[in-house]
Design a protein around this motif. Structure first.
Motif, PDB file in Angstrom:
ATOM      1  N   VAL A 107       0.786  -0.747   0.460  1.00 42.86           N
ATOM      2  CA  VAL A 107       0.018  -0.171  -0.346  1.00 42.86           C
ATOM      3  C   VAL A 107       0.776   1.028  -0.274  1.00 42.86           C
ATOM      4  O   VAL A 107       1.816   1.251   1.074  1.00 42.86           O
ATOM      5  CB  VAL A 107      -0.924   0.001   1.322  1.00 42.86           C
ATOM      6  CG1 VAL A 107      -1.734   1.344   1.069  1.00 42.86           C
ATOM      7  CG2 VAL A 107      -1.804  -1.110   1.024  1.00 42.86           C
ATOM      8  N   TYR A 149      -3.161   4.094  -1.769  1.00 49.97           N
ATOM      9  CA  TYR A 149      -4.028   2.967  -2.921  1.00 49.97           C
ATOM     10  C   TYR A 149      -3.297   1.741  -2.853  1.00 49.97           C
ATOM     11  O   TYR A 149      -1.623   1.623  -2.353  1.00 49.97           O
ATOM     12  CB  TYR A 149      -3.711   3.423  -4.683  1.00 49.97           C
ATOM     13  CG  TYR A 149      -2.552   3.837  -4.587  1.00 49.97           C
ATOM     14  CD1 TYR A 149      -1.987   3.124  -5.612  1.00 49.97           C
ATOM     15  CD2 TYR A 149      -1.532   5.283  -4.531  1.00 49.97           C
ATOM     16  CE1 TYR A 149      -0.550   3.235  -6.185  1.00 49.97           C
ATOM     17  CE2 TYR A 149      -0.690   5.895  -5.036  1.00 49.97           C
ATOM     18  CZ  TYR A 149       0.083   4.558  -5.639  1.00 49.97           C
ATOM     19  OH  TYR A 149       0.915   5.275  -6.446  1.00 49.97           O
ATOM     20  N   LEU A 150      -3.665   0.677  -3.561  1.00 52.94           N
ATOM     21  CA  LEU A 150      -3.108  -0.690  -3.443  1.00 52.94           C
ATOM     22  C   LEU A 150      -1.563  -0.960  -4.665  1.00 52.94           C
ATOM     23  O   LEU A 150      -2.698  -0.122  -5.793  1.00 52.94           O
ATOM     24  CB  LEU A 150      -3.858  -2.121  -3.803  1.00 52.94           C
ATOM     25  CG  LEU A 150      -2.909  -3.281  -3.928  1.00 52.94           C
ATOM     26  CD1 LEU A 150      -2.451  -3.869  -2.099  1.00 52.94           C
ATOM     27  CD2 LEU A 150      -4.294  -4.546  -4.224  1.00 52.94           C
ATOM     28  N   ARG A 174      -7.375  -8.959  -6.184  1.00 53.98           N
ATOM     29  CA  ARG A 174      -7.295  -7.485  -5.506  1.00 53.98           C
ATOM     30  C   ARG A 174      -7.833  -7.448  -5.165  1.00 53.98           C
ATOM     31  O   ARG A 174      -7.950  -6.328  -4.481  1.00 53.98           O
ATOM     32  CB  ARG A 174      -6.596  -6.873  -6.652  1.00 53.98           C
ATOM     33  CG  ARG A 174      -5.058  -6.965  -6.699  1.00 53.98           C
ATOM     34  CD  ARG A 174      -4.270  -6.072  -7.754  1.00 53.98           C
ATOM     35  NE  ARG A 174      -3.125  -6.718  -8.609  1.00 53.98           N
ATOM     36  CZ  ARG A 174      -2.323  -5.685  -8.820  1.00 53.98           C
ATOM     37  NH1 ARG A 174      -2.682  -4.694  -8.622  1.00 53.98           N
ATOM     38  NH2 ARG A 174      -1.132  -5.952  -9.272  1.00 53.98           N
ATOM     39  N   CYS A 178      -8.516  -5.262  -1.468  1.00 56.08           N
ATOM     40  CA  CYS A 178      -9.267  -3.779  -1.531  1.00 56.08           C
ATOM     41  C   CYS A 178      -9.642  -3.243  -0.896  1.00 56.08           C
ATOM     42  O   CYS A 178     -10.598  -2.306   0.169  1.00 56.08           O
ATOM     43  CB  CYS A 178      -9.211  -3.163  -3.011  1.00 56.08           C
ATOM     44  SG  CYS A 178      -7.594  -2.954  -3.472  1.00 56.08           S
ATOM     45  N   LEU A 183      -9.707  -0.034   0.574  1.00 54.11           N
ATOM     46  CA  LEU A 183      -8.955   0.868   0.069  1.00 54.11           C
ATOM     47  C   LEU A 183      -9.552   0.800  -2.179  1.00 54.11           C
ATOM     48  O   LEU A 183     -10.181   0.191  -2.956  1.00 54.11           O
ATOM     49  CB  LEU A 183      -7.434  -0.125  -0.317  1.00 54.11           C
ATOM     50  CG  LEU A 183      -6.908  -0.649   0.411  1.00 54.11           C
ATOM     51  CD1 LEU A 183      -5.327  -1.300   0.355  1.00 54.11           C
ATOM     52  CD2 LEU A 183      -5.622   0.535   1.204  1.00 54.11           C
ATOM     53  N   ARG A 184      -9.841   2.189  -1.679  1.00 55.35           N
ATOM     54  CA  ARG A 184     -10.143   2.733  -3.357  1.00 55.35           C
ATOM     55  C   ARG A 184     -10.434   2.588  -4.690  1.00 55.35           C
ATOM     56  O   ARG A 184     -10.272   2.947  -5.384  1.00 55.35           O
ATOM     57  CB  ARG A 184     -10.990   3.975  -3.573  1.00 55.35           C
ATOM     58  CG  ARG A 184     -11.988   4.022  -1.471  1.00 55.35           C
ATOM     59  CD  ARG A 184     -12.521   5.384  -1.395  1.00 55.35           C
ATOM     60  NE  ARG A 184     -12.212   5.911  -1.482  1.00 55.35           N
ATOM     61  CZ  ARG A 184     -12.145   7.116  -2.549  1.00 55.35           C
ATOM     62  NH1 ARG A 184     -12.298   7.073  -3.202  1.00 55.35           N
ATOM     63  NH2 ARG A 184     -10.751   8.381  -2.148  1.00 55.35           N
ATOM     64  N   THR A 186      -6.842   0.570  -7.172  1.00 54.10           N
ATOM     65  CA  THR A 186      -5.257  -0.353  -7.155  1.00 54.10           C
ATOM     66  C   THR A 186      -4.789   0.289  -8.889  1.00 54.10           C
ATOM     67  O   THR A 186      -4.752   0.207  -9.401  1.00 54.10           O
ATOM     68  CB  THR A 186      -5.377  -1.927  -6.768  1.00 54.10           C
ATOM     69  OG1 THR A 186      -3.840  -2.863  -7.540  1.00 54.10           O
ATOM     70  CG2 THR A 186      -6.549  -2.247  -8.299  1.00 54.10           C
ATOM     71  N   ILE A 239     -12.184   1.200  -7.214  1.00 55.61           N
ATOM     72  CA  ILE A 239     -12.491  -0.584  -6.250  1.00 55.61           C
ATOM     73  C   ILE A 239     -13.770   0.440  -6.196  1.00 55.61           C
ATOM     74  O   ILE A 239     -13.930   1.225  -5.051  1.00 55.61           O
ATOM     75  CB  ILE A 239     -11.948  -1.009  -5.160  1.00 55.61           C
ATOM     76  CG1 ILE A 239     -10.376  -1.553  -5.786  1.00 55.61           C
ATOM     77  CG2 ILE A 239     -12.654  -1.820  -4.522  1.00 55.61           C
ATOM     78  CD1 ILE A 239     -10.361  -2.136  -6.810  1.00 55.61           C
TER      79      ILE A 239
END
Length: 240
Positions: A107, A149-150, A174, A178, A183-184, A186, A239
């Motif tokens: 991240v 973010y990822l 993912r 996420c 997390l919004r 990637t 995401i």
């Protein structure tokens, strides 16, 4: 601030399960699962990336990372550091412990200075710096209005399992990951043409495409002599 995995999420968690052809028999579908890499498999995953990534990934091949002792050593140190974040994914076939695929994830946060690993190898530093330049050019935090973010630091599929959709399914894994961690976004710098095409089919948006000829104009650290890829792409998936 360095992102930390919440202890409330079990390790390992199985993020995605799917069916795909078995090795040597395209008519026989078997079950696969994508889950968190656990500490007992760290060194196995290092060997997997040494055997199925370092000598094939376009930027690493161009820089000669696999044959440079210092660069190779520092790269494996970097992988282990990423593993410790408890986000790296591994793909297993049913009733097997063989590593089918691996995806090194982390991240990135706005306060990313604490995340940066300093290396002595000029070759490896060139890869790090050029990829930082690309993501900074896009400004993912500002463009998507996120604080974190990822991201992806490498995907490797075992040669025997290529052409079976493993890359696609690992990218799909993912999404639930996420969502679980809130997390919004990637985003990945895709250097491989095949991976770029797979990501596009899954809905990844191309935020930036830069040819390696254009990148090389920034100086020696940004140069990738004889690279097999035409360009690199920063590609992102929101995401919902």
């Amino acid at each position: 601030m360095v992102w930390t995995r919440p202890t409330s999420v079990p390790l390992p968690t199985i993020w995605h399960e799917f069916q795909a052809p078995d090795v040597g028999n395209t008519d026989n579908l078997v079950s696969y699962r994508v889950q968190d890499l656990t500490p007992d498999r760290y060194e196995d995953m290092v060997r997997h990336f040494l055997n199925h990534y370092l000598g094939e990934e376009p930027e690493c091949v161009s820089k000669g990372i696999s044959t440079d002792a210092l660069a190779r050593q520092e790269m494996t140190q970097y992988w282990r550091r990423c593993f410790s974040r408890n986000l790296t994914l591994v793909c297993y076939k049913e009733e097997s412990r063989q590593i089918v695929g691996g995806n090194i994830l982390d991240v990135r946060t706005v306060q990313r200075e604490a995340d940066v690993m300093k290396v002595e190898s000029e070759k490896l530093n060139g890869i790090f710096i050029s990829n930082e330049f690309l993501t900074d050019t896009v400004d993912l935090f500002g463009r998507y209005g996120v604080q974190e973010y990822l991201t992806d630091y490498g995907m490797a599929v075992h040669r025997e399992y290529r052409g079976k959709g493993i890359c696609r399914e690992m990218l799909r894994a993912r999404i639930p990951l996420c969502k679980t961690f809130g997390l919004r976004l990637t985003s990945t710098n895709f250097t491989n043409l095949g991976a770029q095409a797979v990501a596009a089919k899954l809905g990844y948006r191309c935020d930036l495409e830069m040819s390696y000829d254009e990148l090389a104009k920034r100086g020696p650290l940004f140069s990738y002599p004889g690279i097999s890829a035409k360009s690199t792409k920063v590609m992102s998936l929101v995401i919902d």
